[in-house]
Scaffold this active site. Structure first.
Site, PDB file in Angstrom:
ATOM      1  N   ARG A  52       0.846  -1.196   0.000  1.00 37.12           N
ATOM      2  CA  ARG A  52       0.000   0.000   0.000  1.00 37.12           C
ATOM      3  C   ARG A  52       0.882   1.248   0.000  1.00 37.12           C
ATOM      4  NH1 ARG A  52       2.086   2.536   3.381  1.00 37.12           N
ATOM      5  NH2 ARG A  52       2.051   2.245   5.640  1.00 37.12           N
ATOM      6  N   SER A  76      -3.674  11.185   3.517  1.00 37.87           N
ATOM      7  CA  SER A  76      -3.169  10.431   4.660  1.00 37.87           C
ATOM      8  C   SER A  76      -1.786  10.914   5.066  1.00 37.87           C
ATOM      9  CB  SER A  76      -3.130   8.942   4.326  1.00 37.87           C
ATOM     10  OG  SER A  76      -2.577   8.194   5.375  1.00 37.87           O
ATOM     11  N   LYS A  95      -0.663  12.667   8.679  1.00 39.14           N
ATOM     12  CA  LYS A  95       0.391  12.165   9.557  1.00 39.14           C
ATOM     13  C   LYS A  95       1.446  13.226   9.812  1.00 39.14           C
ATOM     14  CE  LYS A  95       3.275   8.298  10.707  1.00 39.14           C
ATOM     15  NZ  LYS A  95       3.478   6.839  10.552  1.00 39.14           N
ATOM     16  N   ASP A 113       6.845   5.268   6.636  1.00 46.16           N
ATOM     17  CA  ASP A 113       5.858   4.269   6.233  1.00 46.16           C
ATOM     18  C   ASP A 113       4.958   4.784   5.112  1.00 46.16           C
ATOM     19  OD1 ASP A 113       4.474   6.153   7.697  1.00 46.16           O
ATOM     20  OD2 ASP A 113       3.235   4.701   8.778  1.00 46.16           O
ATOM     21  N   ARG A 159       3.240  -5.794   3.395  1.00 50.22           N
ATOM     22  CA  ARG A 159       2.977  -6.771   4.447  1.00 50.22           C
ATOM     23  C   ARG A 159       3.145  -8.162   3.861  1.00 50.22           C
ATOM     24  NH1 ARG A 159      -2.588  -6.139   5.780  1.00 50.22           N
ATOM     25  NH2 ARG A 159      -1.909  -4.127   6.588  1.00 50.22           N
ATOM     26  N   LYS A 195       3.649  -5.809  21.612  1.00 49.85           N
ATOM     27  CA  LYS A 195       3.138  -4.584  22.208  1.00 49.85           C
ATOM     28  C   LYS A 195       2.196  -4.937  23.357  1.00 49.85           C
ATOM     29  CE  LYS A 195       3.425  -1.564  18.138  1.00 49.85           C
ATOM     30  NZ  LYS A 195       2.677  -0.635  17.253  1.00 49.85           N
ATOM     31  N   GLU A 236       8.571   0.475   4.468  1.00 45.61           N
ATOM     32  CA  GLU A 236       8.320  -0.331   5.655  1.00 45.61           C
ATOM     33  C   GLU A 236       7.849  -1.721   5.230  1.00 45.61           C
ATOM     34  OE1 GLU A 236       6.069   0.331   9.828  1.00 45.61           O
ATOM     35  OE2 GLU A 236       4.728   0.150   8.102  1.00 45.61           O
ATOM     36  N   ALA A 272      -4.385  -8.660  13.693  1.00 44.02           N
ATOM     37  CA  ALA A 272      -4.121  -7.244  13.421  1.00 44.02           C
ATOM     38  C   ALA A 272      -5.219  -6.639  12.549  1.00 44.02           C
ATOM     39  CB  ALA A 272      -2.761  -7.082  12.742  1.00 44.02           C
TER      40      ALA A 272
END
Length: 234
Positions: free
Chosen positions: A79, A85, A89, A108, A113, A148, A175, A187
């Site tokens: 992506r 976006s 950020k 990022d 992924r 986390k 990333e 997730a």
């Protein structure tokens, strides 16, 4: 000023400034077109970086399948942040709006992924990818070894690679998130819940997510042990 120099000096707020600044219609359209071209060029560099990383992943995947008769990768998804976006950020993190600083701090903008079946394969594939000579590892965060607090688990890499354009070479960060199918499923559900509730997720849902993260981790561990048992038998 060359097109690359103009791109480097662009302030992300220029589109907003143009909207509130009195210009003649011709001058307004000219400046707006220049700003849009500069931002499109900036984001295009990240698209090219994504294309290169995806090609590397595809090559490694096919080579591994040929040598070992199985693939460590289940699926790959990429992506690229939209302009909206990215601006959000930049504002949220207080990052200066000049493009060199954005490239340095917002890492990022482009993301990939990679989902694997087993935990062992996440680390194996990370080693395969980071051994590529034209990639530079800028950062590694191992949320598999150290999840986390909410239970999130994944291996995060920030990789920088050269993108060769017609008039220059730019070094672009990408990333890469590497996780198991179970981690990815968790997730995805967690993201949907937080998207629905914003930052105000009901406590019982937050607690349940943490509990389910433990269940997913236990599933990964059991599948890993099952794999080792099958290997020992063969």
């Amino acid at each position: 000023m060359t097109s690359s120099e103009a791109s480097e000096s662009l302030d992300l707020g220029v589109l907003r400034q143009l909207a509130g600044t009195p210009h003649g219609p011709v001058e307004f359209r000219r400046r707006l077109r220049e700003a849009q071209q500069q931002m499109s060029g900036f984001l295009m560099e990240y698209k090219f970086a994504l294309d290169e990383i995806e090609t590397k992943i595809s090559i490694l995947r096919e080579e591994f399948e040929l040598a070992h008769e199985y693939s460590p990768i289940e699926h790959v998804k990429s992506r690229l942040k939209t302009l909206e976006s990215l601006v959000a950020k930049v504002d949220r993190t207080g990052c200066p709006r000049d493009l060199p600083t954005i490239r340095e701090r917002i890492r990022d903008i482009a993301g990939i992924r990679v989902s694997c079946v087993f935990v062992e394969d996440t680390y194996r594939f990370a080693r395969m990818l980071t051994q590529q000579q034209d990639l530079t590892v800028l950062e590694t965060k191992d949320y598999i070894a150290e999840p986390k607090p909410n239970g999130y688990r994944s291996l995060h890499l920030i990789l920088q690679l050269p993108v060769f354009l017609s008039d220059r070479t730019v070094h672009v960060p990408v990333e890469v998130q590497i996780r198991t199918i179970a981690m990815d499923f968790w997730a995805s559900v967690e993201h949907q819940i937080y998207y629905k509730y914003g930052m105000h997720v009901p406590e019982h849902l937050s607690d349940k997510l943490t509990e389910v993260a433990g269940t997913a981790a236990d599933l990964d561990a059991q599948m890993g042990r099952l794999r080792e048992e099958i290997r020992s038998l063969s």
